[in-house]
Design an enzyme around this catalytic site. Structure first.
Site, PDB file in Angstrom:
ATOM      1  CG  HIS A  18     -93.080  97.854   5.121  1.00 27.20           C
ATOM      2  ND1 HIS A  18     -93.032  98.571   4.411  1.00 27.20           N
ATOM      3  CD2 HIS A  18     -91.583  98.775   5.843  1.00 27.20           C
ATOM      4  CE1 HIS A  18     -92.422  99.410   4.920  1.00 27.20           C
ATOM      5  NE2 HIS A  18     -91.585  99.798   5.131  1.00 27.20           N
ATOM      6  CG  HIS A  26     -89.345  96.543   2.399  1.00 31.50           C
ATOM      7  ND1 HIS A  26     -89.696  96.501   3.226  1.00 31.50           N
ATOM      8  CD2 HIS A  26     -87.872  97.477   1.497  1.00 31.50           C
ATOM      9  CE1 HIS A  26     -88.629  97.084   3.747  1.00 31.50           C
ATOM     10  NE2 HIS A  26     -87.993  97.759   3.421  1.00 31.50           N
ATOM     11  CB  CYS A  50     -81.022 110.973   9.334  1.00 35.05           C
ATOM     12  SG  CYS A  50     -82.539 110.253   9.643  1.00 35.05           S
ATOM     13  CB  CYS A  74     -81.775 108.917   5.092  1.00 31.35           C
ATOM     14  SG  CYS A  74     -82.833 109.530   5.824  1.00 31.35           S
ATOM     15  CB  CYS A 132     -84.744 113.096   9.263  1.00 28.07           C
ATOM     16  SG  CYS A 132     -85.102 111.855   7.119  1.00 28.07           S
ATOM     17  CG  HIS A 151     -86.232 108.720   8.643  1.00 23.90           C
ATOM     18  ND1 HIS A 151     -85.771 108.756   7.568  1.00 23.90           N
ATOM     19  CD2 HIS A 151     -86.978 107.149   8.455  1.00 23.90           C
ATOM     20  CE1 HIS A 151     -85.390 107.179   6.899  1.00 23.90           C
ATOM     21  NE2 HIS A 151     -85.922 106.023   7.187  1.00 23.90           N
ATOM     22  CE  LYS A 174     -92.508 108.193   7.980  1.00 23.91           C
ATOM     23  NZ  LYS A 174     -91.984 107.051   7.257  1.00 23.91           N
ATOM     24  CE  LYS A 203     -92.431  95.786  13.679  1.00 26.25           C
ATOM     25  NZ  LYS A 203     -93.017  94.662  13.090  1.00 26.25           N
TER      26      LYS A 203
HETATM   27  O1  ME8 Z   1     -83.133 102.744   0.976  1.00 24.45           O
HETATM   28  N1  ME8 Z   1     -93.741 102.592  -0.796  1.00 24.45           N
HETATM   29  O2  ME8 Z   1     -83.622 100.449   1.776  1.00 24.45           O
HETATM   30  P1  ME8 Z   1     -84.410 100.241   2.986  1.00 24.45           P
HETATM   31  C1  ME8 Z   1     -92.967 101.922  -1.711  1.00 24.45           C
HETATM   32  N2  ME8 Z   1     -80.615 100.225   1.589  1.00 24.45           N
HETATM   33  N3  ME8 Z   1     -92.025 101.588  -1.606  1.00 24.45           N
HETATM   34  C2  ME8 Z   1     -91.394 102.094  -0.184  1.00 24.45           C
HETATM   35  C3  ME8 Z   1     -91.807 102.074   0.803  1.00 24.45           C
HETATM   36  C4  ME8 Z   1     -92.793 102.725   0.597  1.00 24.45           C
HETATM   37  N4  ME8 Z   1     -93.681 103.475   1.842  1.00 24.45           N
HETATM   38  N5  ME8 Z   1     -91.109 101.866   1.548  1.00 24.45           N
HETATM   39  C5  ME8 Z   1     -90.091 101.361   1.016  1.00 24.45           C
HETATM   40  C6  ME8 Z   1     -82.454 102.135   1.413  1.00 24.45           C
HETATM   41  N6  ME8 Z   1     -90.264 101.250   0.584  1.00 24.45           N
HETATM   42  C7  ME8 Z   1     -80.843 101.483   1.257  1.00 24.45           C
HETATM   43  C8  ME8 Z   1     -81.167 100.910  -0.196  1.00 24.45           C
HETATM   44  S1  ME8 Z   1     -79.836 100.718  -2.944  1.00 24.45           S
HETATM   45  C9  ME8 Z   1     -78.292  99.662  -3.068  1.00 24.45           C
HETATM   46  C10 ME8 Z   1     -79.191 100.562  -1.445  1.00 24.45           C
HETATM   47  C11 ME8 Z   1     -88.704 100.646  -0.809  1.00 24.45           C
HETATM   48  O3  ME8 Z   1     -84.723  98.974   3.594  1.00 24.45           O
HETATM   49  C12 ME8 Z   1     -88.339 101.721  -2.444  1.00 24.45           C
HETATM   50  O4  ME8 Z   1     -87.915 100.899  -3.060  1.00 24.45           O
HETATM   51  O5  ME8 Z   1     -85.360 101.961   3.513  1.00 24.45           O
HETATM   52  C13 ME8 Z   1     -87.301 102.016  -1.251  1.00 24.45           C
HETATM   53  O6  ME8 Z   1     -86.837 102.639  -1.761  1.00 24.45           O
HETATM   54  C14 ME8 Z   1     -86.981 101.253  -1.008  1.00 24.45           C
HETATM   55  O7  ME8 Z   1     -87.890 100.346   0.195  1.00 24.45           O
HETATM   56  C15 ME8 Z   1     -85.776 101.250   0.527  1.00 24.45           C
HETATM   57  O8  ME8 Z   1     -85.184 100.583   1.240  1.00 24.45           O
END
Ligand code: ME8
Length: 511
Positions: free
Chosen positions: A18, A21, A126, A129, A143, A146, A292, A295
């Protein structure tokens, strides 16, 4: 040749990507394109984090095996990056064999060093996380990220001696004041390290979906220990002895996962005696219509929905012009359309369209001659402004201040629009002042050329279109210094007026 290695977090493929990302990945793309423009050897890594309980549970809900489940979602990420014009060097998946070997290597190194010991863990977990929480960190038992209930987990586990790295981390922070950015985040992390660090659990034996530890087959790697290692495996750290990209220059992350990158990751690297990355930048959080992104509550925007609003470049522009990188932002369709209309269609699009129309009408569609003595018309001021716009853009990009760079470029665009109004080329044409007219149109076209060069990393498709309209197609071989220098347009070059750049109705977009 200077190198630049930039990474994004690797995302959990438990659902389609989304806007959150997109944001981090677009930021990395903009920086990668910028450094390429500057002639550097760039490596841009992104990918997916495919192990752990969160993925296992999501797969179970669909009645699928975890690998089969993630295999079905990976194309969604790859497609999204393609649609958003994201030009990464490698997409890494943590289920790849080479990555698995690198994770085992990291465990082995720390184990042999005496930084890993066996214990028993009981704590509040959690799964969203994939992290344990202390009671004091929770918000009414939930958490803080979340807002869901945490569960009590109890398991035999291996621990990493994070506590042993407090002093070395502090020393690193003292010596590297820009290790974490923005500065407020640096201060926040430094404060927390000073408070003391707790050893943490780095293995699981209550479920199966993960990498077996090299020294105990009953345990699998903790998903964060596994995931962080991607930054090494992404550049084949283990097998490529002549490592030219590591250490990474920049890890881009959301503020939610800064702790893992700014404390745990450096400690893991110290333990394995591997050099630390140059900088970790934590950006802010996007909400969707002030809520927020979630999904379950239907508050997400997928790639097709985003592009359908106003096209790829308008979306790319909006996300980085709207808020300072590092601060939170709110996404709304109205906000995006407002910026598309005001900044892109009215200020940039009209300028380009006017300049090319006048060039066709008054100069037979060829870049006219610039006469220095006509600078009295204000061309000197434009040239000065162009030089400072380039300098400001370089400075801002160095500081990862995207909105600062865009503001600088837009001040220049505004000035060019004022220049057209002030010099009124249509009057010069009426009065037969050919030399002045030529100079004004030349200045407009040169200003547009420079703007397109600076905007390239942000809105690559539009930038290419503009340069193409100016008759400048193959630009790769020209150095940044030359591209960003005032006065590069050659008189006599035929221009090609194309379709309108930011049409209000996307269905008419065909230029
Ligand atoms: O944490 N606003 O993966 P994840 C801005 N797999 N950025 C956002 C966001 C939002 N509302 N939502 C997600 C993980 N992001 C681990 C990471 S790295 C070695 C492992 C972005 O799928 C932002 O970069 O939960 C956040 O840090 C990341 O997606 C979390 O993606």
């Amino acid at each position: 040749m200077k190198k630049f290695y930039v990474t994004t977090p690797i995302y959990y493929p438990n659902d389609i990507p989304h806007i959150g990302h997109f944001y981090t990945t677009l930021a990395a793309d903009i920086l990668a394109r910028w450094h390429k423009l500057k002639g550097e050897d760039v490596f841009f890594l992104t990918g997916t984090d495919e192990h752990g309980k969160k993925i296992e549970t999501a797969a179970q809900k669909k009645g699928e095996e975890p690998k089969e489940f993630v295999d079905g979602l990976i194309p969604k990420f790859i497609e999204a990056w393609k649609k958003l014009n994201i030009d990464y060097s490698r997409f890494i998946r943590t289920t790849e064999a080479a990555h698995i070997d690198t994770v085992r290597f990291m465990y082995d190194k720390s184990y042999k060093k005496g930084d890993i010991y066996k214990g028993f863990y009981e704590g509040l977990y959690c799964t969203g996380c994939e992290a344990y929480y202390q009671e004091k960190e929770l918000e009414t038992g939930c958490c803080p990220v979340h807002k869901t209930k945490v569960e009590i987990l109890k398991e035999e586990s291996y621990f990493f001696k994070l506590s042993a790295y407090r002093d070395r981390l502090l020393e690193h922070y003292e010596k590297n004041k820009s290790f974490v950015r923005p500065e407020s985040r640096y201060n926040e992390i430094l404060f927390r390290i000073k408070e003391g660090l707790l050893d943490f659990s780095i293995s699981r034996n209550s479920f199966k979906w993960g990498i077996e530890l090299p020294f105990d087959k009953e345990h699998i790697a903790y998903v964060w220990f596994d995931a962080l290692t991607n930054y090494l495996s992404g550049v084949n750290y283990l097998t490529n002895k002549e490592q030219k990209y590591w250490p990474a220059d920049l890890h881009l992350v959301g503020k939610d996962i800064l702790w893992f990158h700014a404390v745990i990751w450096p400690a893991m690297l110290m333990s394995a005696e591997i050099p630390l990355p140059g900088q970790i930048f934590a950006h802010g959080w996007w909400t969707f219509n002030k809520e927020k992104i979630s999904k379950s509550r239907g508050k997400v925007i997928n790639v097709d929905e985003l592009i359908a609003i106003a096209g790829v470049d308008a979306a790319r522009y909006f996300l980085f012009a709207e808020t300072t990188f590092g601060q939170d932002g709110d996404f709304s369709t109205e906000g995006l359309l407002r910026r598309r209309d005001a900044d892109l269609a009215n200020e940039l699009g009209n300028l380009v369209s006017r300049a090319l129309t006048m060039c066709e009408k008054y100069c037979a569609g060829k870049v006219p001659v610039y006469k220095e003595e006509n600078c009295a018309l204000g061309a000197g001021e434009i040239k000065e402004a162009a030089i400072s716009a380039v300098a400001r853009c370089c400075q801002c990009m160095e500081e990862i201040d995207f909105s600062g760079a865009l503001n600088g470029i837009w001040s220049f665009i505004k000035l060019l629009n004022q220049y057209v109004e002030k010099t009124a080329p249509w009057k010069l044409a009426k009065n037969n002042e050919k030399e002045k007219l030529d100079t004004v149109i030349h200045v407009m076209l040169e200003g547009i050329r420079l703007t397109a060069v600076l905007l390239g990393p942000f809105i690559p498709e539009t930038s290419e279109k503009i340069l193409g309209q100016l008759g400048l197609e193959a630009q790769e071989k020209i150095s940044f210094e030359n591209k960003a220098k005032w006065g590069q347009l050659q008189a006599g070059t035929p221009i090609k007026k194309g379709k309108i750049l930011f049409p209000k109705d996307l269905t008419t977009k065909n230029g």
